[in-house]
Motif scaffolding. Sequence first.
Motif, PDB file in Angstrom:
ATOM      1  N   ILE A  18       5.729  -4.736  -7.895  1.00 30.75           N
ATOM      2  CA  ILE A  18       6.715  -5.607  -7.251  1.00 30.75           C
ATOM      3  C   ILE A  18       6.491  -5.626  -5.744  1.00 30.75           C
ATOM      4  O   ILE A  18       6.509  -6.695  -5.106  1.00 30.75           O
ATOM      5  N   ALA A  19       6.265  -4.439  -5.158  1.00 31.23           N
ATOM      6  CA  ALA A  19       6.068  -4.356  -3.715  1.00 31.23           C
ATOM      7  C   ALA A  19       4.808  -5.104  -3.279  1.00 31.23           C
ATOM      8  O   ALA A  19       4.815  -5.819  -2.264  1.00 31.23           O
ATOM      9  N   LEU A  20       3.718  -4.943  -4.030  1.00 31.92           N
ATOM     10  CA  LEU A  20       2.480  -5.649  -3.705  1.00 31.92           C
ATOM     11  C   LEU A  20       2.671  -7.155  -3.777  1.00 31.92           C
ATOM     12  O   LEU A  20       2.220  -7.894  -2.887  1.00 31.92           O
ATOM     13  N   ALA A  21       3.337  -7.617  -4.832  1.00 33.99           N
ATOM     14  CA  ALA A  21       3.543  -9.050  -5.014  1.00 33.99           C
ATOM     15  C   ALA A  21       4.437  -9.633  -3.912  1.00 33.99           C
ATOM     16  O   ALA A  21       4.127 -10.695  -3.349  1.00 33.99           O
ATOM     17  N   LEU A  22       5.523  -8.942  -3.587  1.00 34.05           N
ATOM     18  CA  LEU A  22       6.439  -9.438  -2.558  1.00 34.05           C
ATOM     19  C   LEU A  22       5.791  -9.405  -1.175  1.00 34.05           C
ATOM     20  O   LEU A  22       5.972 -10.327  -0.373  1.00 34.05           O
ATOM     21  N   GLY A  23       5.049  -8.319  -0.887  1.00 32.43           N
ATOM     22  CA  GLY A  23       4.366  -8.227   0.399  1.00 32.43           C
ATOM     23  C   GLY A  23       3.330  -9.321   0.568  1.00 32.43           C
ATOM     24  O   GLY A  23       3.170  -9.897   1.656  1.00 32.43           O
ATOM     25  N   TRP A  24       2.622  -9.623  -0.518  1.00 26.90           N
ATOM     26  CA  TRP A  24       1.618 -10.693  -0.488  1.00 26.90           C
ATOM     27  C   TRP A  24       2.270 -12.058  -0.308  1.00 26.90           C
ATOM     28  O   TRP A  24       1.813 -12.877   0.493  1.00 26.90           O
ATOM     29  N   TYR A  25       3.389 -12.290  -1.017  1.00 26.48           N
ATOM     30  CA  TYR A  25       4.018 -13.619  -1.019  1.00 26.48           C
ATOM     31  C   TYR A  25       4.775 -13.900   0.279  1.00 26.48           C
ATOM     32  O   TYR A  25       4.653 -14.981   0.861  1.00 26.48           O
ATOM     33  N   PHE A  26       5.565 -12.906   0.742  1.00 30.25           N
ATOM     34  CA  PHE A  26       6.433 -13.148   1.893  1.00 30.25           C
ATOM     35  C   PHE A  26       5.807 -12.756   3.232  1.00 30.25           C
ATOM     36  O   PHE A  26       6.136 -13.351   4.265  1.00 30.25           O
ATOM     37  N   LEU A  27       4.937 -11.742   3.242  1.00 25.72           N
ATOM     38  CA  LEU A  27       4.388 -11.253   4.506  1.00 25.72           C
ATOM     39  C   LEU A  27       2.892 -11.501   4.650  1.00 25.72           C
ATOM     40  O   LEU A  27       2.291 -11.063   5.629  1.00 25.72           O
ATOM     41  N   LEU A  70       0.831  -1.207   0.000  1.00 29.80           N
ATOM     42  CA  LEU A  70       0.000   0.000   0.000  1.00 29.80           C
ATOM     43  C   LEU A  70       0.867   1.260   0.000  1.00 29.80           C
ATOM     44  O   LEU A  70       0.542   2.247  -0.671  1.00 29.80           O
ATOM     45  N   ALA A  71       1.967   1.224   0.745  1.00 25.43           N
ATOM     46  CA  ALA A  71       2.876   2.380   0.768  1.00 25.43           C
ATOM     47  C   ALA A  71       3.453   2.623  -0.624  1.00 25.43           C
ATOM     48  O   ALA A  71       3.501   3.761  -1.102  1.00 25.43           O
ATOM     49  N   ALA A  72       3.875   1.553  -1.291  1.00 22.11           N
ATOM     50  CA  ALA A  72       4.440   1.697  -2.638  1.00 22.11           C
ATOM     51  C   ALA A  72       3.395   2.200  -3.619  1.00 22.11           C
ATOM     52  O   ALA A  72       3.696   3.020  -4.491  1.00 22.11           O
ATOM     53  N   LEU A  73       2.166   1.712  -3.474  1.00 19.42           N
ATOM     54  CA  LEU A  73       1.098   2.144  -4.376  1.00 19.42           C
ATOM     55  C   LEU A  73       0.779   3.619  -4.176  1.00 19.42           C
ATOM     56  O   LEU A  73       0.574   4.360  -5.144  1.00 19.42           O
ATOM     57  N   GLU A  74       0.757   4.068  -2.928  1.00 19.97           N
ATOM     58  CA  GLU A  74       0.496   5.476  -2.654  1.00 19.97           C
ATOM     59  C   GLU A  74       1.604   6.351  -3.243  1.00 19.97           C
ATOM     60  O   GLU A  74       1.337   7.402  -3.826  1.00 19.97           O
ATOM     61  N   ILE A  75       2.850   5.922  -3.103  1.00 16.20           N
ATOM     62  CA  ILE A  75       3.987   6.693  -3.612  1.00 16.20           C
ATOM     63  C   ILE A  75       3.999   6.729  -5.134  1.00 16.20           C
ATOM     64  O   ILE A  75       4.610   7.607  -5.740  1.00 16.20           O
TER      65      ILE A  75
END
Length: 309
Positions: A260-269, A99-104
């Motif tokens: 990339i941030a959304l995908a990594l956050g979903w997969y790892f966290l 969400l932070a990456a999407l906002e930025i």
Amino acid sequence: MEKTPNPILIVLAFFSIYVIWGSTYLLNKIAVTELPPLMLASIRFISASILIFSIARILKISLRITKRQLLNTAIAGFLFLAFGNGVVVWALKYVDSGLAALEISAQPLVVLLMMRVFERKKIYAMSLIGILLGFIGIFLLVSQKELIRDENTVIGMLMVFVCMVSWSYGSIFVSKANLPSNFFINTGYQMLTGGIILLIGSFTFGEVWTSPANWTQSVQFSMIILIVFGSIVAFTSFNYLLRVVSPEKVATSTYVNPIIALALGWYFLNEQISLQSIIAAIILLTGVYFINTKKKLTLYSRFYRFKRK
């Protein structure tokens, strides 16, 4: 005579700001779960600057800069790193990395509006459409009930937006400021000054420092990647691109980073991606596309371009 930028370096630099920076949201999120945010950012940037200066000495690159250049690197270090990044790391305690990456990703919208205010640049029809879509996307993103119910998340997203404004103004400042001509050294001084400001802030706010030996392996690994790749490689690439290509091209990283941030956050966290967030992402990134479309390239001309001798 102007020296033509190396196309291979440009491609590698874009890869750095696309992929590496997209992953730093995940790495910061992992690290900030255990470490105080200002301490984390301070260690990252000061360590990176020490490595940069050490490499420069080995390669016999001069570290000498003028007083004006030192002041300008300190200003850039504050806008980009001390505030623009340090507060984002703090916000990641309460906001999902995706969400932070999407906002930025709305940064081109802010840059466009700043250019209108400071340079009186005309905003073309395609850009107006992009601005409208950008505001709609941001509204959909931050108006989700599950976010609004959590006061800390609301504050975190608000601070992310303020940091985006700082980063946007920093980009405009850097495009015209007298800075070290060597991109590597320029990065080093920005990292050093930004890291020192964060260090002062950390002690001012009473953060408790811990030894790296006491960090978990995942935090140690995240910090190493953040220092070497997120700071030295990607930020040097960013400074390089600000000087050799037009800003709408640099801003295209905003298409890739949040994905990339959304995908990594979903997969790892196991961060949840709601349907409303997906719709907001599509609308917001479409707006960024309209803002950056080549049909109005002249709007961004001159900014971030290097005035070569």
